[in-house]
Enzyme design. Structure first.
Site, mmCIF file in Angstrom:
data_model
loop_
_atom_site.group_PDB
_atom_site.id
_atom_site.type_symbol
_atom_site.label_atom_id
_atom_site.label_comp_id
_atom_site.label_asym_id
_atom_site.label_seq_id
_atom_site.Cartn_x
_atom_site.Cartn_y
_atom_site.Cartn_z
ATOM 1 N N TYR A 43 2.619 -51.292 -65.327
ATOM 2 C CA TYR A 43 3.671 -50.312 -65.628
ATOM 3 C C TYR A 43 4.830 -50.477 -64.644
ATOM 4 C CZ TYR A 43 6.125 -45.961 -66.414
ATOM 5 O OH TYR A 43 7.105 -45.043 -66.690
ATOM 6 N N HIS B 118 8.816 -51.896 -65.377
ATOM 7 C CA HIS B 118 10.019 -51.125 -65.049
ATOM 8 C C HIS B 118 10.860 -51.817 -63.979
ATOM 9 C CE1 HIS B 118 8.243 -48.093 -67.582
ATOM 10 N NE2 HIS B 118 9.433 -47.538 -67.618
ATOM 11 N N TRP C 64 10.946 -51.460 -77.096
ATOM 12 C CA TRP C 64 10.444 -51.038 -75.790
ATOM 13 C C TRP C 64 9.210 -50.145 -75.963
ATOM 14 C CZ3 TRP C 64 11.243 -52.354 -70.824
ATOM 15 C CH2 TRP C 64 10.735 -51.503 -69.839
#
Length: 104
Positions: free
Chosen positions: A18, A22, A75
């Site tokens: 994760y 990002h 996304w």
């Protein structure tokens, strides 16, 4: 400018992935967020819990833009395997948290 917050979850074992996704956020996704009207967007993590905060002048316009944007759809599809996302059926957007306190 009004601020909004949400809570989501990272699936167990995907915390590092994760963060990596990002850290390497697609430039076109960042532009999509800007075009939707989102500013001052922050995401924090505590264990598996994600807390997001963003500001926008027009939440309805932000939701509408993101709902029809192919980049946002890609996304969301890319992130789906590593996240638990609860969608509010009334808005088709993650549940937003009611503000409990504000200090200037």
């Amino acid at each position: 400018m009004p601020g909004y917050a949400w809570v989501l979850e990272v699936r167990p074992g995907y915390e590092a992935e994760y963060l990596k996704r990002h850290d390497d956020c697609w430039p076109e996704m960042l532009e999509t967020l800007r075009r939707s009207g989102i500013r001052n967007y922050n995401i924090f993590r505590h264990g598996l819990t994600l807390f997001g905060y963003f500001e926008t002048d027009d939440l309805a316009a932000t939701r509408a833009h993101l709902a029809t944007c192919p980049v946002n759809a890609r996304w969301a599809e890319w992130m789906a395997p590593i996240m638990k996302v609860e969608i509010d059926p009334a808005t088709q957007f993650p549940y937003l948290l009611p503000r409990q306190f504000h200090m200037d």
